[in-house]
Scaffold this active site. Structure first.
Site, mmCIF file in Angstrom:
data_model
loop_
_atom_site.group_PDB
_atom_site.id
_atom_site.type_symbol
_atom_site.label_atom_id
_atom_site.label_comp_id
_atom_site.label_asym_id
_atom_site.label_seq_id
_atom_site.Cartn_x
_atom_site.Cartn_y
_atom_site.Cartn_z
ATOM 1 C CB CYS A 1 -0.920 -0.012 1.216
ATOM 2 S SG CYS A 1 -1.898 1.480 1.424
ATOM 3 C CB CYS B 1 2.614 3.364 5.504
ATOM 4 S SG CYS B 1 1.207 3.830 6.529
ATOM 5 C CG PHE C 1 -0.510 31.068 1.384
ATOM 6 C CD1 PHE C 1 -0.769 30.839 0.037
ATOM 7 C CD2 PHE C 1 0.618 31.792 1.730
ATOM 8 C CE1 PHE C 1 0.096 31.324 -0.938
ATOM 9 C CE2 PHE C 1 1.484 32.277 0.764
ATOM 10 C CZ PHE C 1 1.220 32.048 -0.576
ATOM 11 C CD GLU D 1 -7.321 30.177 1.124
ATOM 12 O OE1 GLU D 1 -7.494 29.421 0.145
ATOM 13 O OE2 GLU D 1 -6.295 30.141 1.845
ATOM 14 C CG ASP E 1 -0.332 26.540 6.422
ATOM 15 O OD1 ASP E 1 0.545 25.776 5.971
ATOM 16 O OD2 ASP E 1 -1.430 26.141 6.861
ATOM 17 C CB CYS F 1 3.062 20.482 3.766
ATOM 18 S SG CYS F 1 2.606 21.310 2.228
#
Length: 389
Positions: free
Chosen positions: A54, A57, A262, A279, A321, A347
């Site tokens: 999968c 992960c 953001f 935004e 962000d 991220c």
């Protein structure tokens, strides 16, 4: 000669001191002379039957110490590539079964349907029978969603289910699905009522259409109930969100006026009492404005129209962000501004490090970085950072 694994690379392979990449190993493991592997103290038995097939992960074979080390090293290496170093705080790691949003793929095969994540580096769907990352409330919907797709899809038709836990329960958005007749409509409403959904929507290609919503769909952010638009962004885990909020509050503490760029639904704007938020998504900007009518909320694409240095001049702190692409255009304006403090949530360590270099060249000091592992056992790394002039 035996080779010891010294780190985990960005895509999850183990790396030896000579730069050799070896899959499914962690620091402390060794590659023996004959090519066999000798596992060290930080190599664990993967808990899920679907690993490593999968694609949800990549690092279930790493224990918590090895995984936490991976989170820190990703950020350290990204910064080093741009000539930067700073305090890397102890990472926060979300526990198993804490993910509150996921998008599952589906395919009608024969008399049934398969539902799950794509296999690693493939479009093939791994039919999910267990999951150690999803919240139990979401995993409990996998089998019922499989049954619903079995009813609604035509042979070999592909679809997806976007699942998000919000205030009233699960918000379910089914894509590439239509309710063309009465049996399909009945199946959808029965499904929503039986499983107590907060909202059920379908998107047949023309945008989401709400089929079931007994009360308005909302998400609570820092005590405010915010309307939750279809497909809106929400931090992956509640504890990860709390950690990021604490970091942003610490960095911006004492600032006279805060701008959240953001801003999304206002995760950080509401937590810090920001005076201004920008935004690009119209629905999210409107939802934030309704939740915080005294806040100046700007529907604005910061890639095409970043706040310039004069617009930034009145703020004591700015929160960033951005998406994975980073905030290069906005960062250039910040680097030319006099804003005292910047809280940057990212991220993507690579684009964060690129932007950090630009801020450093503009006179900012990177005070600290906090790694956050919301996507447990994956190679996805998040962080919060604090810059000051």
């Amino acid at each position: 000669m035996n080779e010891l694994i010294v780190r985990i690379a960005a895509r999850g392979d183990g790396v030896t001191a000579t730069g050799r990449h070896v899959p499914f190993v962690v620091p402390g493991d060794a590659v023996l002379d004959d090519g066999a592997l000798a596992f060290g103290p930080h190599h664990q038995a993967p808990p899920c039957r679907h690993f490593p097939e999968c694609g949800g992960c990549q690092l279930q074979h790493a224990d918590d110490e090895a995984y936490i080390g991976y989170l820190s090293s990703r950020i350290e290496l990204a910064l080093a590539q741009h000539g930067l170093e700073t305090e890397i705080r102890p990472p926060h790691l979300s526990p198993p079964r804490s993910r509150r949003r996921a998008t599952l793929k589906a395919l009608k095969l024969g008399r049934g349907a398969v539902v799950g994540f794509n296999a690693e580096k493939s479009h093939r769907i791994v039919d999910m029978q267990e999951c150690h990352i999803l919240r139990p409330e979401l995993f409990a919907l996998v089998a019922p969603v499989r049954g619903l797709f079995t009813q609604l899809l035509k042979p070999k038709q592909v679809a997806e289910a976007q699942l998000t836990l919000i205030d009233g329960g699960a918000d379910v958005l089914l894509r590439n699905v239509s309710a063309a007749d009465l049996p399909a409509l009945q199946a959808l409403t029965d499904f929503a009522g039986t499983y107590g959904l907060a909202r059920l929507s379908i998107d047949s290609g023309n945008g989401p259409e709400t089929m079931y919503e007994p009360v308005p769909a909302t998400v609570s952010l820092s005590g405010a109930q915010v309307t939750f638009p279809h497909g809106a962004f929400l931090q992956a885990t509640a504890d990860g969100q709390e950690t990021l909020v604490e970091c942003v509050r610490e960095c911006a503490a004492g600032s006279k006026a805060i701008a959240d760029l953001f801003a999304g639904l206002g995760t950080f704007a509401l937590a810090t009492g920001a005076a201004y938020a920008a935004e690009a998504a119209r629905d999210s900007a409107a939802a934030l404005k309704r939740a915080a009518p005294t806040m100046q909320v700007d529907h604005r694409d910061l890639y095409r129209r970043p706040l310039d240095s004069s617009e930034l001049s009145g703020f004591g702190a700015v929160v960033l962000d951005p998406p994975r692409a980073g905030a290069e255009q906005q960062v250039d304006q910040l680097a030319a501004s006099a804003v005292p403090r910047i809280a940057y949530v990212s991220c993507n360590p690579a684009t964060f490090a690129r932007d950090a270099r630009r801020l450093a060249d503009g006179g900012y000091r990177l005070e600290w970085v906090k790694p956050v592992g919301q996507f447990r056992w994956s190679t996805h790394v998040e962080l919060a950072a604090c810059f000051a002039r």
